[in-house]
Scaffold this active site. Structure first.
Site, short mmCIF file in Angstrom:
data_model
loop_
_atom_site.label_atom_id
_atom_site.label_comp_id
_atom_site.label_asym_id
_atom_site.label_seq_id
_atom_site.Cartn_x
_atom_site.Cartn_y
_atom_site.Cartn_z
CB THR A 193 -24.11 -12.98 -16.00
OG1 THR A 193 -24.99 -12.28 -16.89
CG2 THR A 193 -23.85 -11.18 -14.88
CE LYS A 199 -25.17 -9.03 -17.75
NZ LYS A 199 -26.38 -8.89 -18.92
CG HIS A 251 -26.67 19.78 -14.54
ND1 HIS A 251 -25.38 18.60 -15.24
CD2 HIS A 251 -25.91 21.09 -14.06
CE1 HIS A 251 -23.89 19.48 -15.44
NE2 HIS A 251 -24.18 20.87 -14.34
CB CYS A 262 -29.96 -8.92 -14.48
SG CYS A 262 -30.61 -9.77 -15.55
N1 SAJ Z 1 -36.00 0.65 -11.25
C1 SAJ Z 1 -36.13 1.05 -10.40
N2 SAJ Z 1 -35.96 2.46 -11.06
C2 SAJ Z 1 -34.98 2.67 -12.50
C3 SAJ Z 1 -35.12 1.80 -12.74
C4 SAJ Z 1 -35.36 0.48 -12.77
O1 SAJ Z 1 -36.60 1.22 -9.66
O2 SAJ Z 1 -35.23 3.81 -12.21
C5 SAJ Z 1 -36.02 -1.16 -10.77
C6 SAJ Z 1 -37.44 -1.87 -11.67
O3 SAJ Z 1 -38.00 -1.30 -11.22
C7 SAJ Z 1 -36.81 -3.00 -11.57
C8 SAJ Z 1 -35.45 -3.40 -11.42
O4 SAJ Z 1 -35.20 -1.81 -10.93
O5 SAJ Z 1 -38.01 -3.40 -9.93
C9 SAJ Z 1 -34.62 -3.51 -12.39
O6 SAJ Z 1 -35.40 -3.63 -13.80
P1 SAJ Z 1 -33.95 -2.90 -14.70
O7 SAJ Z 1 -34.78 -2.53 -15.94
O8 SAJ Z 1 -33.35 -1.52 -14.52
O9 SAJ Z 1 -33.07 -4.08 -15.65
P2 SAJ Z 1 -33.91 -5.65 -15.88
O10 SAJ Z 1 -33.17 -6.82 -14.54
O11 SAJ Z 1 -35.05 -5.62 -16.81
O12 SAJ Z 1 -32.42 -5.86 -16.83
C10 SAJ Z 1 -31.19 -5.25 -16.71
C11 SAJ Z 1 -30.84 -4.07 -18.35
N3 SAJ Z 1 -29.63 -3.84 -17.79
C12 SAJ Z 1 -28.98 -2.84 -17.90
O13 SAJ Z 1 -29.92 -1.60 -17.77
C13 SAJ Z 1 -27.60 -1.73 -17.33
C14 SAJ Z 1 -30.68 -5.38 -19.52
O14 SAJ Z 1 -30.13 -4.62 -20.19
C15 SAJ Z 1 -30.07 -6.57 -19.05
O15 SAJ Z 1 -29.31 -7.04 -20.30
C16 SAJ Z 1 -30.37 -7.20 -17.95
O16 SAJ Z 1 -30.41 -6.92 -16.56
C17 SAJ Z 1 -29.36 -8.63 -17.53
O17 SAJ Z 1 -30.02 -9.88 -18.46
O18 SAJ Z 1 -28.43 -8.57 -17.27
#
Ligand code: SAJ
Length: 430
Positions: free
Chosen positions: A119, A205, A243, A259
């Site tokens: 990235t 991305k 909604h 990420c």
């Molecule tokens: N989180 C929240 N609230 C939510 C969702 C997540 O607080 O509603 C937090 C999680 O607990 C965590 C953080 O966000 O601390 C990130 O977790 P995540 O599950 O959202 O994402 P990652 O970092 O494990 O993976 C992301 C993914 N990107 C997207 O969904 C757009 C994954 O598909 C990517 O490949 C990855 O980043 C990457 O390598 O870029």
């Protein structure tokens, strides 16, 4: 089948190398880290990812994957190296990408393809990678193919998502894009979407992860607002999401992982227009401070207290602690306690706060992790910071017996509110 060299054998490079090998390609995994190379040669895998060990060993045993510390000539070179962010300047460090490209250049032959998966800020493939590769005397677009093809896999589900997720590919020209599509379609089962150029693929991305980060910041701000109105934020978000055009994410203790906390900053690399996105980052990083405020309000003061943090993995179901919100909270607690006026005046050097850490999935030996019993023993407060399924079944009565106080902060809404209230441990939810 093609010859492929994968550069960088970390979270993405190693499963990617094994995937291509298990689909019959001749793959060399290259890394500059000698110790990692020797570990992998003997089948030792550091990364804790479901199914990865067996998947990599299958590739090694079949000899379709070999690990090396030299870069061979290959039809395809795939760069999967880290692109860390400088925390102070919010600028990316591209030295590993530059080093990889410089290592590839002398091996290039007409017709080879170079794929950047790491990235990166928009424009990196064309402005940084292309000129380094062209030191070979070959022209990217004319003699060799060059594309950006970002990974989009979720830690904890990498092997499945590598095949099932859609891919985006943007090349420096159409011939480049087509060369990369031919390679990825050997294992990707979903759509492969081609972009007009590499910069668009880089941008897409980044805005995917930025969308998620900013959406979580919105959820976090909604949670803080809801608390001031006595509204249950989770219930409000669930109702709002009925909604058809509303999809608010879940609040929590901040955003971790490798990420979401990093990628949004890449968008501001060569543009001054980053504003809401930067502010969303600050909102998410500020959640640790908000939780400390909640604890101070509930306990009067956090000094001379014991606080147990349950969860140092950055999210539930994984052992990954990169940018862990639980660890960030531990630092914030220590920092805040040290700056209490009464503590600043002290000279005994004793820690003004005791923070204990527990996580059922993390095995990192460098952290002073405790058993659940020890972590909660005599605690004045506990804070659940990771949505591990193990925490859903915690027994509030036995925890209440061990704790000295009765403050529980549930930042992930994993505890059954009625059961915990029955044990006189009313959870405060974020
Ligand atoms: N989180 C929240 N609230 C939510 C969702 C997540 O607080 O509603 C937090 C999680 O607990 C965590 C953080 O966000 O601390 C990130 O977790 P995540 O599950 O959202 O994402 P990652 O970092 O494990 O993976 C992301 C993914 N990107 C997207 O969904 C757009 C994954 O598909 C990517 O490949 C990855 O980043 C990457 O390598 O870029």
């Amino acid at each position: 089948m093609s010859s492929i060299c994968v550069h960088g054998l970390g979270y993405i490079g190693l499963p990617t190398a094994a995937m291509f090998a298990n689909y019959g390609h001749d793959v060399v995994g290259f890394d500059v880290n000698d110790q990692l190379v020797s570990e992998l040669k003997s089948g030792e895998i550091r990364i804790d990812e479901p199914g990865l060990r067996a998947f990599v060993n299958q590739a090694l045993d079949s000899s379709q994957l070999t690990i090396d510390d030299e870069i061979p000539s290959s039809e395809y070179h795939i760069i999967c190296v880290p692109t860390p962010l400088d925390d102070e300047t919010k600028r990316v460090n591209l030295s590993a990408v530059e080093e990889a490209a410089a290592g590839i250049a002398p091996t290039l032959r007409t017709g080879d393809t170079v794929i950047l998966e790491s990235t990166v800020p928009p424009g990196t493939t064309v402005s940084t990678v292309k000129p380094i590769l062209e030191r070979s005397g070959l022209d990217a677009g004319e003699d060799i193919a060059l594309v950006h093809c970002p990974e989009t896999v979720m830690p904890g589900n990498i092997i499945t998502e590598l095949t099932e997720n859609e891919r985006i590919i943007g090349g420096v020209n159409g011939v480049s894009t087509a060369a990369a599509v031919r390679l990825y379609e050997t294992f990707v089962e979903s759509e492969i979407r081609t972009m007009v150029d590499a910069t668009t693929a880089e941008f897409v991305k980044l805005i995917q992860n930025t969308y998620r980060d900013a959406n979580i910041a919105l959820a976090n701000e909604i949670a803080m607002l809801a608390a001031d109105y006595g509204v249950d934020s989770r219930e409000a978000i669930q109702l709002a999401n009925t909604h058809p055009r509303v999809d608010i994410h879940q609040p929590g203790p901040g955003v971790g992982g490798h990420c979401l906390p990093i990628d949004p900053w890449f968008l501001g690399h060569d543009s001054d227009e980053i504003d809401l996105i930067a502010h969303a980052r600050e909102v998410n990083d500020g959640m640790a401070g908000y939780i400390v405020d909640l604890l101070e309000e509930a306990l009067g003061s956090i000094t001379e207290r014991k606080i147990a943090i349950l969860g140092v993995a950055y999210k539930g179901g994984v052992s990954d602690i990169r940018m862990s919100p639980g660890l960030h909270l531990a630092e914030e607690l220590q920092d805040r306690a040290l700056h209490e006026p009464a503590v600043e005046a002290r000279t005994d050097g004793d820690s003004p706060i005791q923070v204990s850490l527990h996580d059922p999935q993390v095995t990192d030996q460098t952290l002073a992790l405790e058993t659940l019993e020890d972590a909660v023993l005599d605690a004045d407060a506990i804070v659940v910071t990771t949505d591990h399924s193990e925490y859903e079944s915690l027994d509030p009565a036995s925890i209440a017996q061990k704790m000295a106080g009765n403050v529980v902060v549930d930042t992930r809404a994993v505890l059954d509110e009625a059961e915990w209230a029955a044990a006189d441990l009313d959870p405060i939810r974020v």
